[in-house]
Design an enzyme around this catalytic site. Structure first.
Site, PDB file in Angstrom:
ATOM      1  N   GLN A  32       3.956   7.401   2.270  1.00  0.00           N
ATOM      2  CA  GLN A  32       3.282   6.607   3.281  1.00  0.00           C
ATOM      3  C   GLN A  32       3.167   5.189   2.728  1.00  0.00           C
ATOM      4  OE1 GLN A  32       1.604   8.072   6.579  1.00  0.00           O
ATOM      5  NE2 GLN A  32       3.682   8.627   6.022  1.00  0.00           N
ATOM      6  N   TRP A  60      -4.178   0.193   4.048  1.00  0.00           N
ATOM      7  CA  TRP A  60      -3.451   1.057   4.972  1.00  0.00           C
ATOM      8  C   TRP A  60      -3.123   0.281   6.244  1.00  0.00           C
ATOM      9  CZ3 TRP A  60      -3.809   3.306   9.822  1.00  0.00           C
ATOM     10  CH2 TRP A  60      -3.058   4.460  10.027  1.00  0.00           C
ATOM     11  N   TRP A  99       0.821  -1.225   0.000  1.00  0.00           N
ATOM     12  CA  TRP A  99       0.000   0.000   0.000  1.00  0.00           C
ATOM     13  C   TRP A  99       0.850   1.268   0.000  1.00  0.00           C
ATOM     14  CZ3 TRP A  99      -5.024   1.900   0.271  1.00  0.00           C
ATOM     15  CH2 TRP A  99      -5.159   3.187   0.805  1.00  0.00           C
ATOM     16  N   MET A 100       0.385   2.272  -0.755  1.00  0.00           N
ATOM     17  CA  MET A 100       1.030   3.596  -0.759  1.00  0.00           C
ATOM     18  C   MET A 100      -0.037   4.672  -0.598  1.00  0.00           C
ATOM     19  SD  MET A 100       2.646   5.309  -4.207  1.00  0.00           S
ATOM     20  CE  MET A 100       4.335   4.826  -4.034  1.00  0.00           C
ATOM     21  N   ASN A 101       0.208   5.658   0.302  1.00  0.00           N
ATOM     22  CA  ASN A 101      -0.587   6.894   0.216  1.00  0.00           C
ATOM     23  C   ASN A 101       0.330   8.098   0.144  1.00  0.00           C
ATOM     24  OD1 ASN A 101      -1.030   5.882   3.200  1.00  0.00           O
ATOM     25  ND2 ASN A 101      -1.583   8.004   3.389  1.00  0.00           N
ATOM     26  N   ASP A 102       0.037   9.176   0.812  1.00  0.00           N
ATOM     27  CA  ASP A 102       0.663  10.487   0.551  1.00  0.00           C
ATOM     28  C   ASP A 102       2.140  10.506   0.132  1.00  0.00           C
ATOM     29  OD1 ASP A 102      -1.618  10.747   2.069  1.00  0.00           O
ATOM     30  OD2 ASP A 102      -0.691  11.903   3.662  1.00  0.00           O
TER      31      ASP A 102
HETATM   32  C1  FRU Z   1      -3.559  12.046   4.493  1.00  0.00           C
HETATM   33  C2  FRU Z   1      -3.185  11.395   5.814  1.00  0.00           C
HETATM   34  C3  FRU Z   1      -2.257  12.298   6.605  1.00  0.00           C
HETATM   35  C4  FRU Z   1      -1.534  11.329   7.485  1.00  0.00           C
HETATM   36  C5  FRU Z   1      -1.388  10.130   6.588  1.00  0.00           C
HETATM   37  C6  FRU Z   1      -1.436   8.816   7.303  1.00  0.00           C
HETATM   38  O1  FRU Z   1      -3.869  11.172   3.484  1.00  0.00           O
HETATM   39  O2  FRU Z   1      -4.348  11.100   6.534  1.00  0.00           O
HETATM   40  O3  FRU Z   1      -2.895  13.339   7.298  1.00  0.00           O
HETATM   41  O4  FRU Z   1      -0.296  11.816   7.921  1.00  0.00           O
HETATM   42  O5  FRU Z   1      -2.456  10.201   5.660  1.00  0.00           O
HETATM   43  O6  FRU Z   1      -1.099   7.782   6.451  1.00  0.00           O
END
Ligand code: FRU
Length: 477
Positions: free
Chosen positions: A49, A57, A30-33
Site C-alpha cells: 500500500q 496515507w 507512505w507505505m502500509n500493508d
Molecule cells: C489495513 C488496511 C486494509 C486496507 C488498507 C488500506 O492496514 O486498512 O484493510 O486494504 O489498509 O490502505
C-alpha cells in the site's frame, strides 16, 4: 496517474542511506500493508500500500519491489494507481499468484456509488514488471454474498491455488460490528463463487477482520487476520489493531477455527497486516507492516514513513507458530564479536558491541532473579531499553527516550512463555527498527526506533551479578 507516480518517484527518490538498510521501505512517501507477496518466475515479489506524494496515507497505489534472497530488495515501477471508476478511491490490499505463466494480482477496488463507498475485488495481470487491470473488473462483487454481509467493509483478498482450483479469503463486516473472514473459489481466478464464512467474531475480537490469510503449515490449517480495535487481554493484544493467528484441526472442516485458540503474532509496538507466501523450497514466509496505525514515531523531516518487518520463516511446534529470520540473512553477517561467560554487574559496555545494523544474541548461562536490561540505539540523549524481570518473567520494551516527536505509547510488557529459563534474546536491528526473537522465535517483538543513527551504543545492566554469552555481527548489504 501511474506515469505521474513513477515520474514523481524518479524526481524525489530518497538516498538509500536515509532509509532502512535491509528492510523494505518506500522509495519516497507512505507505505502500509504488504500486498501480493508471491514468487513469480523464480523471484519473490512484494507489493505494498503506497502513497508516494506524502508521508501520510492517501489514495492507495501499489508499490512494488523484488528480491532474489528476501534480504536485498530492488525497487520496480509502481504497479497500480487508483485510475478506474471501480478503484478511483484506492487500490486497497490484496495478493498475487503465478497463473498460466502470468502474475495475477487480486486487490480491493474502492469506489463510490450514490454517495456511498463500496469495496469490490478486482484483478490485474502482468509480467512481473507492468500490470494491466482486467477489462471485466470487479471480479468479486459484494452482492454475491448473503444479505447482512457488508458491501463497504469487504476487502483484502488473499488468493491461493489448491488441487487445480483457486481460493480466496477476504475480510468483511457482518451486521453492525462483527468482523468475519469469507471464503470464495474459482476455476480460473476471473469467475468467483461465494463459499462460506471461515471465521466470525464472537464479539470481543475487533469490529472488522482485516488482511486475512489462510495457509497450511506443517499439516495444520491456519488462519491469520488483523482485527481492528481488539479488546486487550492483560499482556496480549495491545496496539488497538492487532494481528493474530488460530491453528485449526486438520481432521475437521476448514471453517473450524476456535477463537479461544487465538494467539498474538508479535508482541512489539509495531506490527500489522502480515501476509505469507510459500517459497518453491516449501518454506512458509511471513512479512508484515512494521508500524501500528495509532503510533506515529517518525522523525520530522523524514521523507518516508512505514516499513516492513524482516521476512520470517514460520513453523508449528507445540501448538504454536514459531518464527525465525530468513536464513538468507546469514550471508550478510560480518565481523563477529563474541563474549563467553561474561559477568555483568551494574552497567557495562563491552568493546566491539555497538552498532545500528546488527544481529546480536544474548543468552544467560543460568536462571536470573533480578532485573537485566539491554539499552540499544543509545547515547547521552537517546536510548531504547529491553528489561527482563527474572522474577516475573516479563520483558519490557521502553522507547520513551528514543526521540519520539509525539506523546504516543512507548512501552509494552511481554510475558515470556518459557518460564523455566532466562530467555535467549536474538536482536535484529536495522537503522530504525529492532526485532527481538525470544527463545528461538517462540515469541517475537517488533519495534520502530526513530533515533538518529549516531546513537549506536549498547549497554548491559544487571542489578544482581549474572553471566551471559553474547554474539554480535554487523549486517552489511
Ligand atoms: C489495513 C488496511 C486494509 C486496507 C488498507 C488500506 O492496514 O486498512 O484493510 O486494504 O489498509 O490502505
Amino acid at each position: 496517474m501511474l506515469e505521474k507516480a513513477n515520474e514523481y518517484i524518479r524526481q524525489n527518490r530518497i538516498d538509500e542511506k536515509e532509509k532502512q538498510m535491509f528492510h523494505v521501505t518506500p522509495e519516497v512517501g507512505w507505505m502500509n500493508d504488504p500486498n501480493g507477496f508471491s514468487v513469480y518466475q523464480g523471484k519473490a515479489h512484494l507489493f505494498y500500500q503506497f502513497y508516494p506524494y506524502k508521508t501520510e496515507w492517501g489514495p492507495m497505489h501499489w508499490g512494488h519491489q523484488v528480491t532474489e534472497d528476501l534480504v536485498k530488495w530492488e525497487a520496480c515501477p509502481v504497479a497500480m494507481a487508483p485510475d478506474q471508476d471501480y478503484d478511483h478511491i484506492g487500490c486497497f490490499s490484496g495478493s498475487a499468484v503465478e497463473a498460466d505463466g502470468k502474475h495475477v494480482l487480486l486487490y480491493t477496488g474502492v469506489s463510490q456509488k450514490d454517495g456511498k463507498e463500496i469495496q469490490n475485488q478486482c484483478i490485474a495481470i502482468g509480467d512481473g514488471k507492468t500490470y494491466e487491470k482486467w477489462q471485466d473488473n470487479p471480479v468479486i462483487r459484494g452482492d454475491i454474498m448473503p444479505e447482512k454481509f457488508d458491501r463497504k467493509d469487504f476487502r483484502d483478498p488473499k488468493m491461493w491455488k489448491k488441487d487445480g482450483r483457486y481460493y480466496c479469503v477476504a475480510g468483511n463486516r457482518y451486521e453492525e460490528n462483527c468482523g468475519q473472514v469469507v471464503l470464495f473459489s474459482s476455476a480460473d481466478y476471473k469467475n468467483w463463487q461465494y463459499e462460506k464464512v471461515l471465521l466470525r467474531n464472537d464479539g470481543k475480537n475487533g469490529d472488522m477482520l482485516e488482511c486475512p490469510d489462510y495457509l497450511e503449515l506443517n499439516g495444520y490449517p491456519v488462519i491469520i487476520c488483523s482485527p481492528q480495535n481488539m479488546h486487550a487481554e492483560k499482556y496480549e493484544f495491545h496496539n488497538g489493531h492487532n494481528s493474530i493467528y488460530i491453528i485449526g484441526n486438520p481432521e475437521k472442516e476448514i471453517s473450524d477455527f476456535a477463537w479461544e485458540k487465538k494467539r498474538s503474532l508479535d508482541y512489539g509496538l509495531d506490527f500489522y497486516a502480515p501476509q505469507t507466501t510459500e517459497l518453491p523450497d516449501g518454506r512458509r514466509i511471513m512479512i508484515a507492516w512494521m508500524k501500528s496505525w495509532d503510533a506515529r514515531v517518525m522523525t520530522k523531516g523524514q521523507k518516508w514513513h512505514g516499513m516492513m518487518t524482516l521476512p520470517r520463516e514460520l513453523e508449528i511446534k507445540d501448538g504454536k507458530i514459531w518464527q525465525s529470520p530468513v536464513k538468507e540473512l546469514e550471508k550478510y553477517k560480518k565481523n563477529p564479536v563474541i563474549y563467553k561467560e561474561q559477568k555483568i554487574s551494574g552497567p557495562v559496555s563491552l568493546e566491539g558491541i555497538h552498532g545500528r545494523t546488527i544481529d546480536m544474541t544474548v543468552e544467560f548461562t543460568d536462571e536470573i532473579t533480578g532485573e537485566f536490561s539491554i539499552d540499544v540505539a543509545h547515547n547521552e540523549m537517546y536510548t531504547t531499553t529491553f528489561t527482563y524481570d527474572g522474577e516475573k518473567h516479563l520483558l519490557e520494551i521502553d522507547r520513551t527516550y528514543s526521540g519520539v516527536d509525539a506523546d504516543v505509547v512507548c512501552t509494552r510488557k511481554i510475558e515470556i512463555a518459557d518460564k523455566n529459563n532466562a530467555p535467549k534474546l536474538h536482536f535484529i536491528m536495522d537503522r530504525y527498527s529492532v526485532e527481538v526473537f525470544i527463545n528461538d522465535g517462540e515469541q517475537v517483538a517488533s519495534t520502530v526506533v526513530p533515533t538518529p543513527v549516531e546513537a549506536d551504543q549498547i549497554l548491559f545492566t544487571s542489578d544482581k551479578e549474572c553471566v551471559v554469552n553474547i554474539q554480535k555481527y554487523e549486517i552489511e548489504i
